[in-house]
Design a protein around this motif. Structure first.
Motif, mmCIF file in Angstrom:
data_model
loop_
_atom_site.group_PDB
_atom_site.id
_atom_site.type_symbol
_atom_site.label_atom_id
_atom_site.label_comp_id
_atom_site.label_asym_id
_atom_site.label_seq_id
_atom_site.Cartn_x
_atom_site.Cartn_y
_atom_site.Cartn_z
ATOM 1 N N SER A 38 28.372 39.630 40.725
ATOM 2 C CA SER A 38 27.065 39.392 40.149
ATOM 3 C C SER A 38 27.117 38.165 39.246
ATOM 4 N N GLN A 39 26.011 37.448 39.218
ATOM 5 C CA GLN A 39 26.009 36.189 38.486
ATOM 6 C C GLN A 39 26.162 36.400 36.985
ATOM 7 N N SER A 40 25.487 37.375 36.458
ATOM 8 C CA SER A 40 25.602 37.621 35.017
ATOM 9 C C SER A 40 24.909 38.927 34.698
ATOM 10 N N ASP A 81 24.885 34.290 27.458
ATOM 11 C CA ASP A 81 24.680 33.845 28.837
ATOM 12 C C ASP A 81 23.192 33.837 29.139
ATOM 13 N N PRO A 84 19.448 36.981 33.427
ATOM 14 C CA PRO A 84 19.385 36.901 34.892
ATOM 15 C C PRO A 84 17.982 37.115 35.464
ATOM 16 N N GLN B 208 31.887 40.749 38.068
ATOM 17 C CA GLN B 208 31.111 39.603 37.575
ATOM 18 C C GLN B 208 31.785 38.300 37.988
ATOM 19 N N ASP B 209 30.966 37.283 38.188
ATOM 20 C CA ASP B 209 31.502 35.955 38.445
ATOM 21 C C ASP B 209 32.231 35.431 37.207
ATOM 22 N N THR B 214 28.990 31.398 36.335
ATOM 23 C CA THR B 214 27.718 31.993 35.919
ATOM 24 C C THR B 214 26.807 30.971 35.274
ATOM 25 N N THR B 215 27.377 30.083 34.468
ATOM 26 C CA THR B 215 26.528 29.180 33.681
ATOM 27 C C THR B 215 26.341 27.822 34.345
#
Lengths: 847, 289
Positions: A38-40, A81, A84, B208-209, B214-215
């Protein structure tokens, strides 16, 4: 496929603080042998594997204000972060945002109220209590109420937006002062005013998601735009992902220029000239699109036919041939022709422009040229074009204004420059405020409070700013609300410890790149450190002492009420919903493309007070405009009735009434105005043109242009105390082309002295092929006299800051740069009041 | 950049860095066999860097600092920048670099699972460990060490076993390791432990990446499992033929890096600033701009 997708954010909030053994919870054997990361949305400690508490909030390092998730471990903010679920940011934040933690924990942070004990500017301070501080400030404010001069309280902010701006304005209005300064004229005020004169509103978004062609003038869009994260990622997606052509005009090879199909070097201040030449090509070769002309005003005759308008634009740009533009701009005529044709041929296209284009004498005219280029190719408010920005429309509680002054709210006339200096200062002329205080003819504030602002450092003529603020006869009482001791706090009488944005409540509203508004929210990740206090709560303390009743009891309460009264957010669950999710948008909302073509229903024209203005073709409501009578309103007319734009209803064109391009700050018509009666009335050319810049035409052969610029890892003045950012960027050599350097006998790394009429700095030269000859470019983030030890190299001279950072012993840099603003005049553009950053000329020699 | 010199690998002697690195056979990056992937017991974590998309914003660099509490004076990932050409025909290249989580060995160039940093570690091979594959549930045995390779391809450091000798700092041809001034070497506390990128193992083990991915606003960093033919990295490797030698850093070292570069303009080699002997200047993110 087992999708370990953590975008379901409710889950996060409920998982707050839960302890999960690393790897235990989420990685499961998958049937097909695949894992989707998952991206974040969740964070885990790298040392213990423990899951961290996740709290939705919003960034504030810069004006982009991305929505975020903040992660907290053992009461400490440990990671930030992107949120999302954000349609603006798509879960991404930038380097400055990632370093937000540094703003909370940097070792020189101010944590307690301070009173100076030496002379002003002597850097001698003692810690005082909040009661002592607020009693003293209220004691200075009370006499202003007693004397009926509340306007002698001036509040000056640099970055205040959304709820912060509203809460401050609400208290100040209740007190009775409108002497509120901002910083917009040193940023992009000129661009905004230019847009207000044309399409009414004041922020353009470029529809990169749908565009087919991109032209960029004077903007490092990929690195430093005011809506950076939302637009940069979309520009890269368009250019790399969809192969959209991109051409960048700039004096430097920026990262944006480096990614373009071609960097087109251009001389300083000539962007508008090239845009007019492109218009010339498109008009003279018949490559324009007719669609928008009906809604454009290009001559004095509002009833001109489309053909007449086309002829008028043709004539208006006829003088600006590519050959003529080449001579001044260094852009080859053939290149101008090639790009004009390609841009006109594209199904859609955006014309990007920013500070490099507009921070000049008549910079607003350059912006008008950009808009003209967009308009004649039908790229205004259209899919893939240059669109008016859409942000969230929050409601908020309002206190009764002028409570001790019989309802009156007054202002000192020091925000808009000297009389006759600026035609339309719709975003004020803040860089003239200190000069006007020194001048004194428009009055002086008795009490000057500022927050999130550094007037000494961020304006031009730094030394003069310092001298004025130091002079107690000019500025009798000064209060700084700040997290860091800086060049201006050093000249305060009292310093109040501000909270950081990670310790604060706010609602937020920055423009969405998709033309669908995003409502988002900021909440504290931790309790404010030390005795730091939100400005909204400072007002509460002052209001109590002054007997002023506010419609809210704290900043949190202000935000709570706002959430619970704003349509959409309210129905979603208001404050409690926002605390949990941090973000809301209307899933059914669609971009308002071509909204100006909507017709106004006849019923709206029959409403009480609505009249027709023959001169402009505008329907407006004289009652809403607070005119004395319908007759009086008709006689004075729409354009000359103060504030009439607020009563705009619609624009008559060819017998129909359209929503048109609704005015927002000036009494323009509902046309997209390229022929501006308002400018004409001030003796400025009504149609876009190019006027040579005075400083440039008077240049001696050995003089150079000075331009300034931003880098990706700093804001102008508020991030140099962030160690992770200053580690990457702490020194700012002057960029110079090898030819220009050779003419001065300079080689890369040489120490140089840079002199202007206003001052002198010493730095070193970076000789680089990535800049045009004839200029020197110096960034403007560093060169801090005070900004904590990471920013300025020395600890703050104040008691009671944070404990030492163990990482400080690893600080390795001892250069902290120079400040180019020392060299630059505080000089407003005559049209808008925009600070003319890019018009300064300098001499450079070996130091 | 003299100022930076004082922090490099500093306290130790550089031992034999060039000797090990010189052996590079011309072996290419490990071939990516779909057959092998289909039968793989574990993921093979990999990163693809899309050079067309890196906008040089440094968000990855700072995200990594925050995620891993990386001290000042060193980095776990950086973006190198290089300008080429003469005015007005000038290019600027941004090159994100990170630990390559190599598969091969500098000794023989073979895909033997023992990259140079691991082979020089005096504590390797150490205890026998078991890895439970998240994709198949299979238990895979492997050898630990102060520096070791996990069966999913991650090159990791076991702080408890580290003696802070610095051989891995010297042994890495890419110079992506440094000493962590905050953390003592577990097996020799008077020294500091070696430190480097883990691909954010604590995040990927939790679904998680990595933080830098992610950023990344340009989507220049793409992370995933090369043993999953449908993963974004596998697709990119196929689409851009990234298994050819020119798409990794220093292919001549025979280290079989697991970080691949999409480089349609063929500028990777020009842009890459290699480490200088005894220094880590190339791995400092410092903008002289």
């Amino acid at each position: 496929m087992t999708a370990l997708n953590r975008r379901g954010f409710m889950k996060l909030a409920s998982a707050s603080g839960a302890v999960l053994a690393a790897g235990a919870a989420d990685i499961r054997p998958a049937l097909a042998g695949t894992i989707k990361l998952s991206q974040s949305g969740r964070s885990f400690s790298p040392t213990t594997g423990k899951e961290r508490q996740a709290i939705p909030t919003a960034c504030w390092q810069c004006v982009t204000r991305d929505s975020m998730i903040g992660y907290v471990e053992d009461g400490r903010v440990v990671k930030l972060d992107g949120h999302p679920e954000s349609i603006r940011t798509r879960g991404v934040i930038c380097a400055k945002g990632q370093a937000g933690i540094n703003t909370v924990y940097f070792p020189d942070r101010i944590l307690y109220p301070l009173r100076r004990v030496g002379a002003r500017g002597e850097h001698k301070w003692k810690r005082i209590s909040w009661d002592e501080a607020l009693d003293e400030i209220a004691g200075r404010m009370k006499p202003l109420l007693d004397a009926g001069t509340p306007e002698k309280l001036m509040y000056h902010y640099g970055r205040n937006k959304a709820s912060q701006s509203k809460v401050n304005g609400d208290f100040l209005g209740a007190f009775g002062t409108k002497t509120i300064g901002n910083h917009t004229s040193i940023c992009e005020g000129g661009k905004w005013t230019a847009q207000e004169l044309m399409w009414g509103g004041h922020y353009d978004n470029w529809d990169f998601d749908n565009t087919d062609f991109v032209l960029v003038f004077g903007s490092n869009t990929l690195n430093t735009h005011t809506n950076h994260i939302p637009v940069a990622q979309r520009l890269i997606d368009a250019h790399v992902g969809r192969g959209v052509p991109m051409y960048v005009f700039d004096v430097r090879l920026t990262d944006t220029a480096a990614h373009a199909d071609e960097w087109i070097p251009i001389n300083v201040g000539k962007d508008g000239l090239v845009a007019l030449a492109m218009c010339n090509v498109i008009m003279s070769e018949g490559r324009y699109k007719r669609d928008l002309f009906k809604f454009m005003k290009v001559t004095a005759d509002r009833n001109a036919s489309v053909d007449e308008k086309i002829a008028a634009v043709k004539a208006g740009v006829a003088a600006f041939t590519p050959e003529m533009a080449e001579k001044d701009s260094m852009v080859p005529a053939d290149k101008i022709r090639e790009l004009a044709r390609a841009f006109a041929r594209a199904k859609s296209g955006v014309v990007v422009s920013y500070r490099g284009t507009i921070a000049h004498q008549d910079g607003a005219d350059q912006e008008r040229a950009m808009m003209l280029l967009a308009a004649i190719t039908n790229n205004v408010n259209s899919p893939g074009g240059r669109c008016q920005g859409v942000g969230a429309g929050w409601k908020s509680p309002k206190s009764k204004a002028g409570q001790k002054t019989g309802g009156k709210v007054k202002a000192l006339n020091i925000n808009d420059g000297f009389p006759g200096q600026v035609a339309y200062p719709t975003h004020h002329v803040n860089h003239q405020v200190l000069k006007m205080i020194k001048d004194g003819r428009a009055g002086r504030p008795e009490v000057y409070i500022w927050s999130c602002y550094n007037p000494v450092y961020v304006n031009g003529e730094v030394e003069e700013n310092k001298a004025i603020m130091k002079d107690e006869s000019l500025m009798p009482f000064t209060v700084s609300i700040n997290i860091v001791y800086d060049e201006s706090s050093a000249l305060a009488d009292i310093i109040l410890p501000d909270v950081t944005y990670l310790e604060r409540w706010d609602w937020e509203d920055m423009v969405s790149p998709t033309q669908v508004a995003e409502y988002y929210f900021r909440q504290p990740l931790i309790k404010p450190l030390g005795e730091s206090r939100d400005t909204g709560d400072i007002w509460v303390g002052l209001a109590q002492r002054l007997g002023i009743k506010l419609a809210w009891s704290s900043k949190e309460d202000f935000v709570r009420q706002s959430c619970n009264m704003t349509p959409g957010v309210k129905e979603a669950g208001g404050f409690e919903y926002m605390k949990k999710r941090g973000i809301w948008h209307d899933k059914n909302a669609k971009p308002d493309y071509m909204g100006f073509m909507s017709k106004i229903p006849a019923s709206a024209l029959k409403k009480d007070g609505v009249i027709f203005d023959q001169a402009t073709g505008v329907y407006w409501n004289w009652k809403k405009a607070k005119a004395q009578s319908a007759d009086e309103a008709m006689k004075v007319g729409y354009q000359n009735t103060p504030g009439a734009y607020k009563a705009y209803v619609g624009q008559e064109i060819d017998g129909e009434v359209y929503r048109g391009f609704k005015p927002d700050k000036v009494n323009k018509s509902g046309f997209l105005e390229f022929y501006s009666e308002l400018l004409k009335a001030k003796g400025i050319p009504a149609f876009p043109t190019f006027t040579p810049i005075a400083e440039h035409t008077a240049m001696a052969p050995d003089e150079l242009h000075l331009t300034t610029y931003k880098v990706a890892v700093h804001t102008h003045s508020r991030t140099s105390h962030c160690k992770w950012l200053s580690e990457i960027y702490h020194d700012n050599p002057g960029w110079m082309n090898p030819k220009t350097a050779a003419e001065r006998g300079l080689v890369d790394g040489d120490r140089i002295r840079v002199r202007s009429k206003h001052g002198e700095i010493t730095t070193h030269v970076k000789v680089t092929e990535g800049i045009i000859p004839g200029i020197i470019a110096i960034s403007y983030h560093v060169g801090r006299e005070f900004s904590g030890r990471y920013g300025s190299g020395k600890a703050d001279p104040i008691p009671g800051t944070m404990a030492d950072d163990p990482d400080f012993k690893n600080k390795w840099w001892d250069r902290h740069g120079v400040h180019p603003n020392v060299l630059i005049a505080n000089a407003p553009d005559r049209m808008t009041g925009q600070q003319r950053w890019m018009d300064e000329v300098v001499r450079v020699e070996k130091a | 950049m003299k100022r930076i010199d004082k922090l490099r690998i500093s306290r130790r002697q550089m031992l034999g860095a060039t000797a090990t690195a010189a052996a590079g056979a011309a072996a290419a990056a490990a071939p990516l066999s779909e057959a092998r992937a289909a039968t793989a017991a574990a993921p093979r974590w990999s990163m693809v860097m899309d050079m067309r998309r890196c906008i040089g914003c440094s968000a990855c660099t700072v995200a990594c600092k925050a995620e891993n509490n990386v001290s000042l004076g060193r980095f776990r990932t950086v973006v190198q920048r290089k300008m080429t050409g003469t005015f007005p025909n000038v290019k600027k290249i941004n090159l994100p670099i990170i630990c390559n989580h190599c598969e091969g060995s500098a000794k023989d160039g073979a895909d033997d699972g023992v990259p140079p940093c691991v082979s020089v570690c005096p504590e390797y091979p150490g205890e026998r460990l078991t890895y439970v594959s998240p994709t198949t549930g299979k238990k895979i045995r492997y050898r630990g060490g102060a520096t070791y390779r996990r069966p999913d391809g991650l090159i990791l450091i076991d702080v408890a076993k580290c003696i802070g000798c610095g051989k891995c700092l010297d042994g890495c041809p890419y110079g992506v390791r440094s000493f962590d001034p905050f953390v003592q070497a577990g097996a020799k506390p008077e020294e500091q432990t070696a430190d480097k990128c883990t691909f954010c193992v604590h995040l990927i083990d939790n679904g998680q990446d990595p933080a830098c991915v992610t950023t990344c606003q340009g989507k220049a960093r793409i992370f995933g499992d090369l043993n999953d033919p449908d993963s974004p990295v596998s697709k990119l490797v196929r689409e851009h033929n990234l298994s050819s030698p020119g798409n990794v850093l220093l292919p001549e070292k025979g280290t079989a890096p697991q970080v691949y570069y999409i480089d349609p303009e063929g500028v990777l080699k020009t842009a890459y600033r290699e480490r200088e002997k005894g220094k880590l200047d190339h791995y400092m993110e410092y903008l002289d701009a």
